[in-house]
Design a protein around this motif. Sequence first.
Motif, PDB file in Angstrom:
ATOM      1  N   SER A 146      10.169   6.424  -8.649  1.00 17.80           N
ATOM      2  CA  SER A 146      11.366   6.958  -7.990  1.00 17.80           C
ATOM      3  C   SER A 146      11.322   6.745  -6.477  1.00 17.80           C
ATOM      4  CB  SER A 146      11.515   8.454  -8.294  1.00 17.80           C
ATOM      5  OG  SER A 146      10.532   9.208  -7.606  1.00 17.80           O
ATOM      6  N   LYS A 147      10.107   6.565  -5.940  1.00 18.17           N
ATOM      7  CA  LYS A 147       9.938   6.304  -4.511  1.00 18.17           C
ATOM      8  C   LYS A 147       9.954   4.805  -4.193  1.00 18.17           C
ATOM      9  CE  LYS A 147       9.625  10.602  -3.438  1.00 18.17           C
ATOM     10  NZ  LYS A 147      10.722  11.254  -2.673  1.00 18.17           N
ATOM     11  N   GLY A 148      10.125   3.991  -5.236  1.00 17.37           N
ATOM     12  CA  GLY A 148      10.253   2.550  -5.053  1.00 17.37           C
ATOM     13  C   GLY A 148       8.961   1.801  -4.825  1.00 17.37           C
ATOM     14  N   VAL A 149       7.819   2.373  -5.214  1.00 16.34           N
ATOM     15  CA  VAL A 149       6.537   1.707  -4.980  1.00 16.34           C
ATOM     16  C   VAL A 149       5.886   1.184  -6.274  1.00 16.34           C
ATOM     17  CG1 VAL A 149       6.035   2.961  -2.856  1.00 16.34           C
ATOM     18  CG2 VAL A 149       5.325   3.937  -5.041  1.00 16.34           C
ATOM     19  N   LEU A 150       6.560   1.357  -7.404  1.00 21.58           N
ATOM     20  CA  LEU A 150       6.060   0.810  -8.679  1.00 21.58           C
ATOM     21  C   LEU A 150       7.157   0.004  -9.362  1.00 21.58           C
ATOM     22  CD1 LEU A 150       3.944   3.682 -10.355  1.00 21.58           C
ATOM     23  CD2 LEU A 150       3.106   1.654  -9.194  1.00 21.58           C
ATOM     24  N   ASP A 151       7.707  -0.964  -8.631  1.00 23.67           N
ATOM     25  CA  ASP A 151       8.805  -1.768  -9.178  1.00 23.67           C
ATOM     26  C   ASP A 151       8.375  -2.592 -10.389  1.00 23.67           C
ATOM     27  OD1 ASP A 151      10.486  -0.813  -7.233  1.00 23.67           O
ATOM     28  OD2 ASP A 151      10.057  -2.444  -5.826  1.00 23.67           O
ATOM     29  N   PHE A 152       7.089  -2.886 -10.482  1.00 25.44           N
ATOM     30  CA  PHE A 152       6.585  -3.710 -11.588  1.00 25.44           C
ATOM     31  C   PHE A 152       6.403  -2.903 -12.878  1.00 25.44           C
ATOM     32  CE2 PHE A 152       3.463  -2.577  -8.360  1.00 25.44           C
ATOM     33  CZ  PHE A 152       2.626  -1.717  -9.054  1.00 25.44           C
ATOM     34  N   MET A 180       0.849  -1.200   0.000  1.00 23.63           N
ATOM     35  CA  MET A 180       0.000   0.000   0.000  1.00 23.63           C
ATOM     36  C   MET A 180       0.886   1.252   0.000  1.00 23.63           C
ATOM     37  SD  MET A 180      -3.319  -0.831   0.133  1.00 23.63           S
ATOM     38  CE  MET A 180      -4.229   0.423   1.008  1.00 23.63           C
ATOM     39  N   TYR A 181       0.473   2.214  -0.770  1.00 19.69           N
ATOM     40  CA  TYR A 181       1.221   3.475  -0.853  1.00 19.69           C
ATOM     41  C   TYR A 181       0.856   4.362   0.338  1.00 19.69           C
ATOM     42  CZ  TYR A 181       2.364   8.222  -2.357  1.00 19.69           C
ATOM     43  OH  TYR A 181       2.835   9.501  -2.428  1.00 19.69           O
ATOM     44  N   THR A 182       1.852   5.070   0.861  1.00 19.65           N
ATOM     45  CA  THR A 182       1.634   6.010   1.958  1.00 19.65           C
ATOM     46  C   THR A 182       1.905   7.424   1.471  1.00 19.65           C
ATOM     47  OG1 THR A 182       2.329   4.346   3.584  1.00 19.65           O
ATOM     48  CG2 THR A 182       2.306   6.649   4.300  1.00 19.65           C
ATOM     49  N   PHE A 183       0.938   8.296   1.670  1.00 15.25           N
ATOM     50  CA  PHE A 183       1.050   9.704   1.276  1.00 15.25           C
ATOM     51  C   PHE A 183       2.055  10.364   2.215  1.00 15.25           C
ATOM     52  CE2 PHE A 183      -1.832  13.634   0.204  1.00 15.25           C
ATOM     53  CZ  PHE A 183      -0.755  14.223  -0.429  1.00 15.25           C
ATOM     54  N   SER A 184       3.223  10.740   1.701  1.00 10.49           N
ATOM     55  CA  SER A 184       4.278  11.291   2.562  1.00 10.49           C
ATOM     56  C   SER A 184       3.857  12.633   3.158  1.00 10.49           C
ATOM     57  CB  SER A 184       5.574  11.462   1.764  1.00 10.49           C
ATOM     58  OG  SER A 184       5.457  12.502   0.824  1.00 10.49           O
TER      59      SER A 184
END
Length: 460
Positions: A299-305, A1-5
Amino acid sequence: MYTFSNKLKTFSIALIILGVLGVGYGFMTSHKSFEEVEHMLAEEAHHGGGHGEEVAHAAPSHDEHATDSHATDAHDEHANEEEGHVQVDAHAKHVEHVQHQIANRPWSALYVAAFFFMMIALGVLAFYAIQIASQAGWSPVLFRVMEGITAYLLPGALIVLGIAIASGTIGHYNLFIWMDPEVVAHDKLIEGKTGWLNIWGFAIRGLIFIAGWVAYRHFSRKFSIAQDTADDRSNFKKSFRISAAFLVFFIYTESMMSWDWIMSVDPHWFSTLFGWYVFASMFVSGITVIALITIYLKSKGVLDFVNENHLHDVAKFMFAFSIFWTYLWFSQFMLIWYSNIPEEVTYFVTRFQDYKLPFLGMVVMNFVFPILMLMNADYKRIPWFVVMAGLVILFGHYIDIFNMIMPATVGDRWFIGIPEISSVLLFAGLFIFVVFTALTKAPLLVKGYPFRKESEEFHY
């Protein structure tokens, strides 16, 4: 799950606050008195300003009255007196016209920015529906990014409709002159269009458009999330059916929306290409934002696929629809120029006289720049290159909307200043806040979608 920074959230809120302050300042400084506008026009005339000169010449001079007082012929004296009254009336009307244009500017700036960010969400929704209806195999890894962007459609579209209606009720018919009963009463052409151009019809049609778009977004998102944990393909099939139906609804409502929300600011002018023209602008802007948000998330590493092949395909669509937009821009311009019908050419005459820089500049940003930047296949795979091209394309299409609205509402009183910049900041902040909040509500990869594996392994 993505976290809104927290940094991005704070940044979006800061943009909203700055935008609100700037928009408020724009409205407060837009109400100038008759004397202030008269003085401003006199200053422009003194420095060689176009309209200021006309006003100065229209106003009767002190010497002219002195000469008239020495006239011995009573008839000539009476004629000169009448001429002086006509000049005074013309002078007053022109000052009031400029006064009204200045008051229109913050409304127009707010409307341009609101429509620009709304059309991004709507363009992404259409692109998303096309991917599902065509059963595309490359794009499912980007579906959740698209769903996040389309979350802005409901607030964004309601804001656009609200500004349009408020400008004719709270304001003084700042955007749409056909909302002014006095104008309609003295204009036979607009009077003949009142069956369509009336505020109740405008509001009802707008709500129908928004309801249809948002209903599709709601159910497609619902089926997409349900498919993640489903044991069969029933949700996928439902998504396919409603996507096909939505695209039919969209192509009709998008055209009517473009007539209502943009083309009717110039109620004496029309173009049969206008719906397609606006569609091309919203489509390429939406695809560009998909690319920018995808690159940011990766770039934040949450879409590696997501790999460079997906980025390459999105950039191809950016390039292709930039060409499509240019084709429609040229077709609309060329046909109107060639036919040379007065009711049609006035649209472009106004833009060439008072908006030459933004009018021709947007062609460079929306056509020449994408051609140079994105024609090479290798460049489409370089993230920073796509970001640079994307930012120029977005600015170019903001200027495109600016050119559609401003000439009809503020005339030659345009400028990219505090009202325009603040409006962009306001809606950019709201857009970022809504979109990235929506991205936190579901996993960023569709798990049960039939073409998920094909999309993850996509390469060429």
